[in-house]
Design a protein around this motif. Structure first.
Motif, mmCIF file in Angstrom:
data_model
loop_
_atom_site.group_PDB
_atom_site.id
_atom_site.type_symbol
_atom_site.label_atom_id
_atom_site.label_comp_id
_atom_site.label_asym_id
_atom_site.label_seq_id
_atom_site.Cartn_x
_atom_site.Cartn_y
_atom_site.Cartn_z
ATOM 1 N N PHE A 58 0.825 -1.202 0.000
ATOM 2 C CA PHE A 58 0.000 0.000 0.000
ATOM 3 C C PHE A 58 0.868 1.263 0.000
ATOM 4 C CE2 PHE A 58 -2.626 -3.225 2.267
ATOM 5 C CZ PHE A 58 -3.677 -3.292 1.357
ATOM 6 N N THR A 59 2.091 1.133 -0.447
ATOM 7 C CA THR A 59 3.021 2.260 -0.431
ATOM 8 C C THR A 59 2.439 3.462 -1.170
ATOM 9 O OG1 THR A 59 4.904 0.737 -0.370
ATOM 10 C CG2 THR A 59 5.354 3.014 -1.032
ATOM 11 N N GLY A 60 2.445 4.611 -0.494
ATOM 12 C CA GLY A 60 1.949 5.842 -1.098
ATOM 13 C C GLY A 60 0.461 6.055 -0.944
ATOM 14 N N GLN A 61 -0.272 5.051 -0.471
ATOM 15 C CA GLN A 61 -1.717 5.188 -0.317
ATOM 16 C C GLN A 61 -2.085 5.657 1.085
ATOM 17 O OE1 GLN A 61 -2.508 1.068 -2.223
ATOM 18 N NE2 GLN A 61 -4.323 2.257 -2.733
ATOM 19 N N VAL A 62 -3.173 6.411 1.168
ATOM 20 C CA VAL A 62 -3.681 6.894 2.451
ATOM 21 C C VAL A 62 -4.923 6.092 2.805
ATOM 22 C CG1 VAL A 62 -4.574 8.867 3.742
ATOM 23 C CG2 VAL A 62 -2.791 9.216 2.001
ATOM 24 N N ALA A 63 -4.934 5.520 4.002
ATOM 25 C CA ALA A 63 -6.056 4.696 4.459
ATOM 26 C C ALA A 63 -6.729 5.351 5.653
ATOM 27 C CB ALA A 63 -5.563 3.310 4.835
#
Length: 252
Positions: A6-11
């Motif tokens: 999930f690198t770079g993603q905002v959860a």
């Protein structure tokens, strides 16, 4: 190597201060996401943050999922911190009230467990699609936490079962709409899980559920979280509107 990337993603995770929500936050951080941990209790959200690798990369915020202004404030804060809105959403906030004298009409349970998902999902999708509503697969992913009792019912959890049944049908309806806009929606139906929410259950009631579970035990939050992060990942890219039972066999 992390099983998901999930690198770079905002959860954004609601109910991230404990239980399934906390376990999900920790696994998302493990797999490279920047996680916005939200909870009605900001202290427990902060405790989750302290358990995560590189806590400075993440964010802990108080949020009442039943209040539209509070939800929008969190979405705005996340966007401002990261320069982009969250593209992953886990609706894990929920309550279970077993004493009918506490919530005689079921209003509190419905507001948190069902209305809360409406409000958070609406704010999340509106921000994610703002100025970019053309068809484009992979824009975002939503995972809603329902319950096996939302499918099979339970005499001791009438309001809770009704709210979670609503989560199941809402997830399917939302999935059909959002897939055309590039957002996948699925949900998870846990069975009995060892969390702070289920701790008040009587030993007799807990044992009756375990006796109906082929694995003869309750689940761990981490076991549910592994399925959640799978559904958030690209490995589940062809799953839309699925309601995945993670129950040890209860309710088959």
């Amino acid at each position: 190597m992390a099983p998901n990337d999930f690198t770079g993603q905002v959860a954004l995770v609601t109910g991230g201060g404990s239980g399934i929500g906390r376990a999900t936050c920790l696994q998302l951080a493990r797999d490279g996401a920047r996680v916005v941990v939200t909870d009605f209790n900001v202290k427990t959200a902060s405790e989750t943050l302290s358990l995560m690798p590189n806590p400075e990369k993440h964010l802990a915020l108080q949020m009442d999922v039943t209040q539209q202004s509070a939800v929008q404030s969190v979405i705005t804060t996340a966007r401002d911190k990261y320069g982009e809105p969250p593209s992953l959403l886990v609706n894990a906030a929920g309550i279970l009230i077993t004493d009918p004298s506490v919530d005689k009409t079921g209003t509190d349970v419905i507001n948190v467990n069902l209305k809360g998902i409406f409000l958070v999902t609406q704010a999340f999708t509106e921000e994610l699609l703002r100025g970019n509503e053309g068809a484009q697969e992979g824009k975002g992913v939503i995972v809603n936490i329902a319950s096996i009792v939302g499918k099979i019912g339970h005499p001791d959890f009438r309001y809770y079962a009704a709210s979670k049944g609503g989560v199941i049908t809402y997830s399917k309806s939302c999935a059909a709409e959002m897939a055309r806009k590039g957002i996948r929606v699925n949900c998870v139906l846990p069975g009995l899980v060892d969390t702070a929410m289920t701790k008040p259950l009587s030993e007799e009631l807990r044992q009756s559920i375990v006796d109906k579970t082929p694995l003869r035990r309750s689940g761990k939050p981490e076991e549910i979280a592994e399925v959640i992060v799978f559904l958030l990942s690209r490995r589940s890219s062809f799953m839309v509107g699925a309601c995945v039972e993670v129950t040890g066999g209860e309710g088959m």
